[in-house]
Design a protein around this motif. Sequence first.
Motif, short mmCIF file in Angstrom:
data_model
loop_
_atom_site.label_atom_id
_atom_site.label_comp_id
_atom_site.label_asym_id
_atom_site.label_seq_id
_atom_site.Cartn_x
_atom_site.Cartn_y
_atom_site.Cartn_z
N ASN A 192 12.19 16.31 20.09
CA ASN A 192 11.05 17.15 19.74
C ASN A 192 10.73 18.00 20.95
O ASN A 192 10.87 17.55 22.10
N SER A 245 8.08 25.45 18.39
CA SER A 245 7.73 24.03 18.48
C SER A 245 8.27 23.28 17.29
O SER A 245 7.94 23.59 16.15
N GLN A 264 2.60 14.86 20.36
CA GLN A 264 2.67 16.31 20.54
C GLN A 264 2.01 16.71 21.85
O GLN A 264 0.88 16.31 22.12
N TRP A 266 7.43 20.25 16.77
CA TRP A 266 6.27 19.48 16.32
C TRP A 266 5.55 20.23 15.19
O TRP A 266 5.16 19.63 14.19
N GLU A 267 5.39 21.53 15.38
CA GLU A 267 4.68 22.33 14.39
C GLU A 267 5.50 22.51 13.12
O GLU A 267 4.95 22.72 12.04
N LYS A 268 6.82 22.43 13.25
CA LYS A 268 7.69 22.52 12.08
C LYS A 268 7.73 21.22 11.30
O LYS A 268 8.21 21.18 10.15
N GLY A 269 7.29 20.11 11.92
CA GLY A 269 7.19 18.84 11.21
C GLY A 269 8.46 18.02 11.18
O GLY A 269 8.52 17.01 10.50
N THR A 321 8.29 21.58 22.57
CA THR A 321 7.38 22.72 22.48
C THR A 321 7.80 23.73 23.54
O THR A 321 8.07 23.36 24.69
#
Length: 318
Positions: free
Chosen positions: A232, A246, A196, A248-251, A234
């Motif tokens: 991925n 993002s 990330q 990344w933040e959504k997984g 951001t």
Amino acid sequence: MRTAPALIAAAGLLLVSLTGCTAPGSASCDTAASAGDATKLISVSGDFGSTPKVNLPTPLYTKTTERQVVIQGDGQQVSADGTVNLNLMLLNGRTGDVLQQTDFNGPASTLIALSGSLPGFAKAFACTTVGSRVVAAISPEDAFGPSGGSEANGIKKDDAIILVADIQGAALPKADGAERPIPSGFPSVVTAPSGQPGITIPAAPAPTETKHTLSRVGDGATVKAGDQVIVNYTGVLWDQKSVFDSSWEKGQPLVFQADGGQMIKAFNDAVVGQQVGSQIILVVAPKDGYGEQGSGSVPAGATLVFVIDVLGTQRAAQ
């Protein structure tokens, strides 16, 4: 950031509930399950890419997750903490009932990030290869946690989940290409061990023209128009220096069709022609982003910054 929903998403209540658990962080091939008494009792026939015929004695229980590769593919290896693109069938081991099934005869319809999925999926797919058909008997704990079961889906606490899946694609967990210096005027990027990114915007006026560069140069397959691409990303607002979107933040990574109209054109154009493993730094001028209208959390006239990891690409079904 998208102009239409992602083409590939986890479908159905059951799969959503299964992927709600989180597997341990960094995984290795040592975490993969192996064949055992349960999987040896399951009979699966049919060709890869066609609906499998599954027979199993019922009730079938297991206290540990087991997996068996019944068709061995010769494609890219699935990273233990990477992402798989597949079609699948889920059955209740106690009753033999099909709980959920995607269309095996069509393109892959389900995307599973192993680092954020239930332990049973991670153990079933880790270090397999694209083109493989995998059979797994997933223990109740690896499917639903220590309490087991899913009352909403009629699954009792001791029920095993039987999985049959055709692996049609695989992706990296993060960009792994060779680092290269970032040109002056671009945001700087540092990455956590997970991949990330952390992004620092220069103390300068926002550029007036869209531009991109590579901070990592991959050596994998090249993204072409029409491909299904896994990334991925951001997204940061230049002036506000804040994250507005993002994956990344959504997984879970984003999947989109290159040149398919799902993404803003600048994002799409920056990805097409890049190799898997690359990391792109993209600066989007307002005229090439959301202009003077803005969109959602993006204000009018905003200059956008994206850091994009190109994780995988796959030719769309013809």
